[in-house]
Write a protein that holds these residues in place. Structure first.
Motif: not given
Length: 555
Positions: A504-533
């Protein structure tokens, strides 16, 4: 010790009563447990039930985690195929009765922080229940042995803590897979097919953390595992992960496990630390020594003992790639000066920091803040360990990396205050505990400044490198997906299936969130990560149905 006999793919295996399937198979030289949809082999990786990669089929029932399943006499274990066929004639299991518990304080997690919290809450007079995913408590730090033998003072301290928690009168329920957390608060768990429903007055979340891997080509191969998984094999089951072992990444756990495995008979081919030597950062080294002289001396002693065994301990040594070689593995490293090093081995153990298991806290709405130093979310807490949600407390590494000594103190503080919030006591005088906690946190700040646990950048990763190990999505596919559908992490998930696998994204989620942050230039925050379900982990659908029936029963 009683021998247990079972088969794996029709071949006989002998184990000891109480061993996990993962340890028994590893001890027999078996490292491939399943095949992916891409027909790639997978084996033990996290060793703690998070990655879901060690799945096997047991007596015809697929999707059994080898690291969490005990051996049994005469069972038939098989390599899990990509799409196991279920028996169409099999009847669904009978619905089991549910169980409702309503403690004053519910503690989720039976590690250092959770057990400490339970003891304190009981001392204040509260009714306490501890839910632990493992059948034997102690958590990752106090890993207990399956045969009750004690390896060292660390295990002995854990045994004493477990005994004190049991003697306190707290109800400790092991083997409880908690899968749902809702306002109320309301918690739902599966306990051997029984739906467990908890409606506490207050809750203390102490779910710990899991290890951050080093994502390089070959990190999904059998024989590549987290350092903690190798430690669990040895400390809990006296099973070496392999004869030849490499330990790499950054942090004191790597040195500890390398030494433990060496003393257990393993040939440690290399300990590779990505950070430079402490002499490069003398102020942090001095601060570490002043804040925690005993712990600092323990760390220095471990490195000295490794070198006395003629084990190579290299600094500024970065893992670049792992490949299959001569029935084992070949790991390629690069020094800070560009020099390359290639080492053959049976096992590669990796740890590059930790990720908090904060799904429950995030489901309950607790406020999070991103900490760039350690590269993960920290839960905002008051001095009493209460989160932004009234009646919800958090202790230990689930709230942000802090270490077991700090978790013990946080548990003590949270237990007293959670009990007070439930009407028992006034929270007590915690000034001494707060002082000790500040000292531990000071030590941790200096310690991590000496290591290199910030997440590795992915901009130089080869496109064929696996990013999502569950769905076998490569970094190249993730970048292509973002370029075609730019947006947030949810958009990337929908167009690539990143995070849709069993972990459920525990390993790839944080890495993918950092990838998005690098592309967008937006700082990481709670909403940057997968929403827990919900459910926060794979569980039998029968457990969900049973809980639904119980919650909607008018009687």
């Amino acid at each position: 010790m009683t021998d247990v006999h079972f088969t794996f793919d029709g071949n006989p295996v002998v184990a000891s009563q109480g061993q996990s399937l993962a340890s028994a198979l590893t001890g027999s030289g078996i490292r491939t447990f399943r095949k992916t949809s891409g027909n790639q082999p997978r084996g033990l990786f996290c060793g703690m039930g998070v990655c879901q990669d060690c799945l096997v089929t047991v007596d015809g029932v697929p999707n059994q985690r080898a690291c969490m399943t005990k051996v049994g006499e005469g069972i038939e274990v098989a390599t899990q195929t990509p799409f196991p066929v279920l028996d169409p004639a099999a009847e669904p299991p009978e619905s089991q009765p549910s169980r409702l518990i309503e403690p004053d304080v519910l503690v989720i997690g039976g590690g250092a922080g959770g057990l400490s919290a339970a003891i304190s809450a009981r001392q204040a007079g509260a009714r306490v229940t501890v839910l632990d995913e493992r059948n034997v408590g102690g958590g990752q730090y106090y890993k207990q042995s399956f045969d009750d033998t004690v390896l060292d003072p660390q295990q002995r301290d854990g045994a004493r803590l477990l005994a004190k928690a049991a003697a306190s009168g707290a109800e400790i329920i092991g083997g409880a897979d908690l899968w749902g957390a809702f306002d109320g608060p309301l918690f739902l768990a599966d306990l051997d097919g029984t739906a467990l429903i908890a409606r506490p007055k207050t809750v203390i979340v102490a779910t710990g953390a899991f290890e951050r891997p080093i994502m390089v080509p070959g990190w999904t191969l059998p024989g590549v595992m987290t350092t903690g998984a190798a430690q669990t094999l040895w400390r809990s089951y006296r099973t070496l992960p392999g004869r030849r072992v490499i330990v790499c990444g950054s942090g004191p756990l790597n040195f500890q496990v390398a030494l433990e495995l060496a003393e257990g008979g393993a040939d440690i081919r290399l300990v590779a630390e990505t950070a430079p030597t402490p002499f490069v950062n003398p102020l942090s080294a001095l601060g570490t020594a002043l804040a925690g002289p005993k712990l600092t001396w323990t760390g220095i002693s471990m490195i000295y003992r490794l070198r006395r065994r003629h084990i190579t301990v290299g600094n500024r040594l970065r893992l670049e790639q792992i490949s299959s070689c001569n029935g084992g593995l070949e790991a390629q490293f690069t020094y800070g000066n560009g020099r390359e090093l290639t080492v053959e081995t049976d096992v590669v153990c990796m740890n590059q920091g930790f990720e908090p298991q904060n799904e429950i806290l995030r489901l309950l709405g607790a406020k999070m803040t991103y900490d760039p130093m350690v590269g993960h979310l920290r839960c905002d807490r008051s001095s009493t360990m209460e989160t932004s949600e009234p009646g919800v407390f958090a202790v230990g590494d689930c709230a942000g990396l802090g270490g077991a000594p700090a978790a013990l103190i946080e548990g003590r503080i949270a237990g007293l205050n959670a009990a007070a919030a439930a009407g028992h006591g006034d929270g007590g005088d915690t000034r001494s505990a707060q002082h000790q906690l500040r000292s531990h946190r000071r030590f941790q700040r200096h310690l991590w400044a000496l290591h290199d646990i910030a997440p590795r950048e992915l901009d130089d990763a080869p496109p064929e490198m696996i990013l999502c190990r569950c769905e076998e999505v490569t970094i190249g596919e993730a970048i292509d997906g973002y370029n075609k559908n730019p947006g947030h992490l949810g958009t990337l998930k929908r167009c690539t299936r990143i995070g849709m696998g069993r972990c459920q994204g525990r390993y790839c989620g944080a890495a993918a969130a950092r990838l998005i942050a690098e592309k967008t230039g937006k700082p990481l925050e709670d909403r940057s990560f997968f929403a827990p379900r919900v459910p926060i982990k794979p569980i039998p659908i029968a457990s969900i149905l049973t809980a639904h029936e119980a919650l909607n029963d008018p009687n």
